[in-house]
Design a protein around this motif. Structure first.
Motif, PDB file in Angstrom:
ATOM      1  N   THR A  26      13.247 124.380  15.961  1.00 24.05           N
ATOM      2  CA  THR A  26      14.492 123.761  15.546  1.00 24.05           C
ATOM      3  C   THR A  26      14.926 122.471  16.144  1.00 24.05           C
ATOM      4  O   THR A  26      14.993 122.722  17.398  1.00 24.05           O
ATOM      5  CB  THR A  26      15.579 124.849  15.544  1.00 24.05           C
TER       6      THR A  26
ATOM      7  N   LYS B 270      21.412 115.241  20.479  1.00 24.38           N
ATOM      8  CA  LYS B 270      21.545 115.933  19.107  1.00 24.38           C
ATOM      9  C   LYS B 270      22.977 116.539  19.021  1.00 24.38           C
ATOM     10  O   LYS B 270      23.626 117.111  20.040  1.00 24.38           O
ATOM     11  CB  LYS B 270      20.719 117.155  18.895  1.00 24.38           C
TER      12      LYS B 270
ATOM     13  N   ALA C 130      25.684 115.691   5.958  1.00 25.28           N
ATOM     14  CA  ALA C 130      24.479 115.093   5.750  1.00 25.28           C
ATOM     15  C   ALA C 130      24.555 113.317   5.689  1.00 25.28           C
ATOM     16  O   ALA C 130      23.695 112.843   6.310  1.00 25.28           O
ATOM     17  CB  ALA C 130      23.800 115.607   4.466  1.00 25.28           C
TER      18      ALA C 130
ATOM     19  N   ASP D 139      22.682 115.851  13.090  1.00 24.08           N
ATOM     20  CA  ASP D 139      21.356 116.463  13.304  1.00 24.08           C
ATOM     21  C   ASP D 139      21.258 117.742  12.497  1.00 24.08           C
ATOM     22  O   ASP D 139      20.335 118.168  12.483  1.00 24.08           O
ATOM     23  CB  ASP D 139      20.868 116.506  14.575  1.00 24.08           C
ATOM     24  N   GLY D 140      22.381 118.421  12.397  1.00 24.96           N
ATOM     25  CA  GLY D 140      22.430 119.845  11.733  1.00 24.96           C
ATOM     26  C   GLY D 140      23.893 120.296  11.733  1.00 24.96           C
ATOM     27  O   GLY D 140      24.668 119.564  12.264  1.00 24.96           O
TER      28      GLY D 140
ATOM     29  N   ARG E 116      22.405 125.346   1.888  1.00 23.76           N
ATOM     30  CA  ARG E 116      21.358 124.479   2.176  1.00 23.76           C
ATOM     31  C   ARG E 116      20.941 123.341   1.018  1.00 23.76           C
ATOM     32  O   ARG E 116      20.254 122.398   1.432  1.00 23.76           O
ATOM     33  CB  ARG E 116      20.283 125.781   2.161  1.00 23.76           C
TER      34      ARG E 116
ATOM     35  N   GLY F 216      20.416 119.525   2.221  1.00 20.29           N
ATOM     36  CA  GLY F 216      19.172 118.899   2.102  1.00 20.29           C
ATOM     37  C   GLY F 216      18.060 119.778   3.105  1.00 20.29           C
ATOM     38  O   GLY F 216      18.459 120.549   4.043  1.00 20.29           O
ATOM     39  N   PRO F 217      16.877 119.245   2.784  1.00 23.55           N
ATOM     40  CA  PRO F 217      15.826 119.994   3.548  1.00 23.55           C
ATOM     41  C   PRO F 217      15.492 119.639   4.961  1.00 23.55           C
ATOM     42  O   PRO F 217      14.892 120.366   5.837  1.00 23.55           O
ATOM     43  CB  PRO F 217      14.410 119.851   2.854  1.00 23.55           C
ATOM     44  N   ASP F 218      16.114 118.470   5.403  1.00 27.59           N
ATOM     45  CA  ASP F 218      15.650 117.703   6.435  1.00 27.59           C
ATOM     46  C   ASP F 218      16.592 118.034   7.816  1.00 27.59           C
ATOM     47  O   ASP F 218      16.154 118.169   9.022  1.00 27.59           O
ATOM     48  CB  ASP F 218      15.661 116.221   6.442  1.00 27.59           C
ATOM     49  N   LEU F 219      17.855 118.568   7.506  1.00 31.41           N
ATOM     50  CA  LEU F 219      18.907 118.845   8.589  1.00 31.41           C
ATOM     51  C   LEU F 219      18.696 120.141   8.824  1.00 31.41           C
ATOM     52  O   LEU F 219      18.447 121.049   8.202  1.00 31.41           O
ATOM     53  CB  LEU F 219      20.336 118.254   8.369  1.00 31.41           C
TER      54      LEU F 219
ATOM     55  N   ASP G  97      17.633 127.816   9.347  1.00 31.44           N
ATOM     56  CA  ASP G  97      16.581 127.665  10.459  1.00 31.44           C
ATOM     57  C   ASP G  97      16.671 128.522  11.746  1.00 31.44           C
ATOM     58  O   ASP G  97      15.666 128.823  12.408  1.00 31.44           O
ATOM     59  CB  ASP G  97      16.571 126.190  10.630  1.00 31.44           C
TER      60      ASP G  97
END
Length: 388
Positions: free
Chosen positions: A66, A249, A265, A270-271, A296, A300-303, A326
């Motif tokens: 992660t 982060k 986002a 970063d998350g 989710r 989006g899929p990247d964070l 995650d």
């Protein structure tokens, strides 16, 4: 002593060990505690598909990565205030057990033992959960301490600008009592093992504000002062300013709606931690698990998507991972474990959850968390879907 078989066993043992003021602080939620109950009930919406005769590695690989960091397990201790009041050096004991298990630990601003003490004891620096003070200089000192101790990830709590009412704390006077009272002394007297363990050498201080007279003396007074000093004017500009100040982060803790996930986002973080503060803030809100798929999608899929609130079982972890989380942070279970049996209790808790996750994966025809994440929601059956 009867062995601990599940998280509920640790909770019961913790309540036998702790004075009521601290047991209720860990266990309590906002107002009617409806959100807190929903956090548990909503896991029942999904069943796990059992698939047999699959070629399996029975030593399931439970590791995850992660934000570029590997963890041996997909869960870890989230931030819980005042762990060092539930058992002496409780923050250190949780940090030690987490380090031995090779999982991350997020230290609360309201910790008894601070970053420097834990780094020296455990040989590695925890992540840090940040509450913003109304005084910018205090916040700058927190960030300076994080840089000095090598913190890589800050979890900014964003859902506590408005403080909710936790009725158990009101009855017990937690965060309102800044000195010993006859009621407290009686509670402590009824828990002699806790009292002898914790009170030798005097009542602990919150290390982060030790030596600052404006925060008072002793953890009870400091808890009250810290809470009263929280920044009330938290906005997206606050996040942007912290993003400019902090080069590591940055994760926002307390996002619980897809609209806010979309804004996060775009905010350069970063998350997020999908969290309702364990049901301790907005009463009659949804559970975090019920919002997971929508958040989710919005994020989006990247964070990175962490989630907490209500997790008690390995099966809860498996379901959340299947729906897009995650990493899972757990608060109360680790507080109960350290209160019940110190570092040994935390290690037992980790072992119990590890075993339950591994067994669940194998019975679902899977050998790793990576396989689970790839299969995603197909691993589950939505029991609310009449066509399922």
């Amino acid at each position: 002593m009867t062995p601990f078989v599940n998280v509920d066993d640790f909770q019961q043992a913790a309540r036998r060990h702790l004075p009521r003021i601290f047991a209720d602080y860990i266990d309590g939620g906002a107002f009617s505690e409806t959100t807190m109950r929903r956090n548990r009930a909503d896991f029942e919406r999904y069943a796990i598909r059992q698939l047999v005769l699959a070629p399996l590695d029975q030593t399931a690989d439970l590791s995850v990565s992660t934000l570029g960091r590997r963890s041996a397990l997909p869960f870890g201790p989230g931030p819980v205030g005042f762990l060092g009041l539930y058992r002496r050096d409780g923050d250190i004991r949780v940090a030690r057990a987490a380090a031995k298990a090779d999982i991350p630990f997020v230290l609360s601003t309201f910790s008894i033992n601070g970053l420097e003490t834990i780094r020296k004891d455990c040989g590695r620096t925890p992540d840090f959960q940040l509450y913003l003070d109304r005084d910018p200089q205090v916040n700058e000192s927190h960030l300076a301490a994080c840089r000095e101790q090598g913190v890589e990830r800050i979890f900014l709590t964003v859902d506590t600008a408005i403080t909710s009412v936790r009725e158990r704390d009101v009855r017990n006077g937690f965060r309102a009592t800044d000195r010993m009272t006859p009621q407290l002394l009686w509670q402590f007297a009824k828990r002699p093992i806790w009292s002898l363990d914790l009170l030798r050498g005097g009542f602990p201080d919150v290390e982060l504000v030790k030596g600052r007279p404006e925060f008072g003396k002793g953890a009870l007074a400091q808890a009250s002062k810290l809470s009263a000093r929280l920044e009330k004017n938290l906005t997206w500009e606050t996040v942007a300013e912290l993003r400019r100040q902090w080069e590591g982060k940055l994760i926002l803790k307390g996002i619980s709606d897809p609209t806010d996930a979309e804004r996060a986002a775009r905010a350069g973080v970063d998350g997020i931690v999908l969290s309702n503060h364990g049901g301790r803030q907005l009463d009659h809100a949804t559970s975090t698990f019920a919002r997971l798929r929508d958040v989710r999608a919005a994020l989006g899929p990247d964070l990175a998507l962490y989630i907490d609130s209500g997790f008690r079982r390995g099966t809860d972890v498996v379901k959340a991972l299947a729906l897009g989380a995650d990493f899972i942070l757990m608060g109360r279970p680790f507080a109960w474990a350290v209160a019940a049996d110190g570092e040994r209790g935390v290690t037992q808790l980790v072992d119990l959850l590890r075993e339950e996750i591994a067994i669940t994966l194998n019975l679902a025809g899977l050998s790793s968390v990576a396989e689970l994440k790839k299969a995603g929601a197909s691993t589950l059956i939505d029991l609310s879907d009449k066509d399922a």
